[in-house]
Design an enzyme around this catalytic site. Structure first.
Site, PDB file in Angstrom:
ATOM      1  N   SER A 237       4.114   8.212   2.143  1.00  0.00           N
ATOM      2  CA  SER A 237       2.399   8.224   2.231  1.00  0.00           C
ATOM      3  C   SER A 237       1.899   7.109   2.924  1.00  0.00           C
ATOM      4  O   SER A 237       0.875   7.259   3.707  1.00  0.00           O
ATOM      5  CB  SER A 237       1.683   8.197   0.733  1.00  0.00           C
ATOM      6  OG  SER A 237       2.148   9.466  -0.032  1.00  0.00           O
TER       7      SER A 237
ATOM      8  N   HIS B  49      -0.944   3.144   0.208  1.00  0.00           N
ATOM      9  CA  HIS B  49      -1.929   3.993   1.055  1.00  0.00           C
ATOM     10  C   HIS B  49      -2.816   2.987   1.889  1.00  0.00           C
ATOM     11  O   HIS B  49      -3.143   3.252   3.195  1.00  0.00           O
ATOM     12  CB  HIS B  49      -2.876   4.794   0.301  1.00  0.00           C
ATOM     13  CG  HIS B  49      -2.166   5.867  -0.522  1.00  0.00           C
ATOM     14  ND1 HIS B  49      -2.622   6.632  -1.129  1.00  0.00           N
ATOM     15  CD2 HIS B  49      -0.859   6.354  -0.391  1.00  0.00           C
ATOM     16  CE1 HIS B  49      -1.763   7.723  -1.748  1.00  0.00           C
ATOM     17  NE2 HIS B  49      -0.586   7.193  -1.328  1.00  0.00           N
TER      18      HIS B  49
END
Length: 286
Positions: free
Chosen positions: A182, A234
């Site tokens: 991610s 993230h």
């Protein structure tokens, strides 16, 4: 038969009616989500967010040929990353120990196994996890690979993934094990944000940029709400991708020389290493 509606009220009602840009005799309440032109159902083209008009799509073909062409362009690095991730996911199913040997375990990183800041990009928790990550990469990755080239796209992916792991280790809890690409994928999206922002004069590109910003904000909010999602990874990946996008995406006379781009890449990596050394120097997680 006389109308009960006063003449001035009737005129006001008539003034509120909008007509389709392409069919002036057709009243409508629809509008293009990119340029805000009024359009009827015959003109509206369904999109991921709202509906588009034919004129915006025509402008895209004229003013954004690179973005248009990337959908059919060969993206070998994106394909290779998807294949490698799929292979490692299968290996995880066959040997559960791979996750423990390669996952981001803060105590192991603090003990000197810094390779765990990179190897989690190859691992995923379940089929939904890898499916969503690879889907987003497949959608946005070819744009970035086409815009920046294969080598710089790979640099964005790997360095952003490292930055995500570094920030997660520096500010996250100790008793966790992290897996997933991610952070790297957020980095790819961050570089694409810069690329689109620099070309925002086109209404089509500006609309695409707004959609992408909405996608990023929504996913960051989900990461903040759901405890099983590593929002720090993230954020770190996004920051790394934006920084590299700024360094790589300069056109014309403002383009950086290759040496300066290499220095910028090293600076982003150095920032990640500084975070790791700071946390490890505190004796945390040991």
């Amino acid at each position: 038969m006389a109308s009960d509606v006063p003449e001035h009220a009737s005129s006001a009602l008539e003034e509120e009616v909008t007509y389709c840009h392409g069919h002036p005799d057709t009243p409508t309440k629809l509008r293009c989500s990119r340029c805000d032109r009024p359009i009827c159902g015959r003109c509206a083209i369904p999109a991921t967010v709202g509906q588009h008009c034919p004129w915006c799509l025509a402008e895209a073909r004229r003013s954004a040929p690179r973005i248009r062409s990337t959908m059919a362009a060969n993206a070998p690095v994106v394909l290779a990353i998807v294949v490698v991730n799929a292979a490692f996911f299968l290996a995880q199913r066959l040997d559960a120990g791979i996750t423990l040997r390669l996952g981001a375990i803060p105590a192991a990183i603090a003990a000197g196994q810094w390779y765990r800041l990179l190897t989690p990009m190859l691992l995923h928790a379940n089929i939904l996890h890898i499916g969503l990550n690879m889907f987003v990469l497949w959608i946005y990755g070819p744009y970035v690979e086409q815009a920046f080239g294969r080598v710089r796209f790979l640099a964005v992916y790997v360095v952003s993934g490292f930055m995500g792991g570094a920030l997660s280790f520096a500010l996250g809890p100790c008793r966790t094990i992290g897996v997933g690409a991610s952070g790297a994928i957020f980095g790819v999206v961050g570089a694409l944000l810069v690329h689109l922002y620099n070309r925002r004069r086109s209404s089509f590109v500006a609309g695409y940029l707004r959609d992408l910003v909405g996608f990023v904000v929504l996913n960051l909010l989900i990461g903040f709400v759901l405890p099983q999602i590593d929002y720090l990874a993230h954020l770190g990946g996004l920051a790394g991708g934006v920084a590299l996008g700024v360094a790589y995406d300069r056109a014309g006379s403002g383009a950086l020389p290759a040496g300066a781009k290499a220095i910028a890449t090293a600076a982003v990596v150095g920032a990640g290493l500084a975070l790791v050394m700071w946390r490890a120097g505190q004796g945390a997680c040991l």
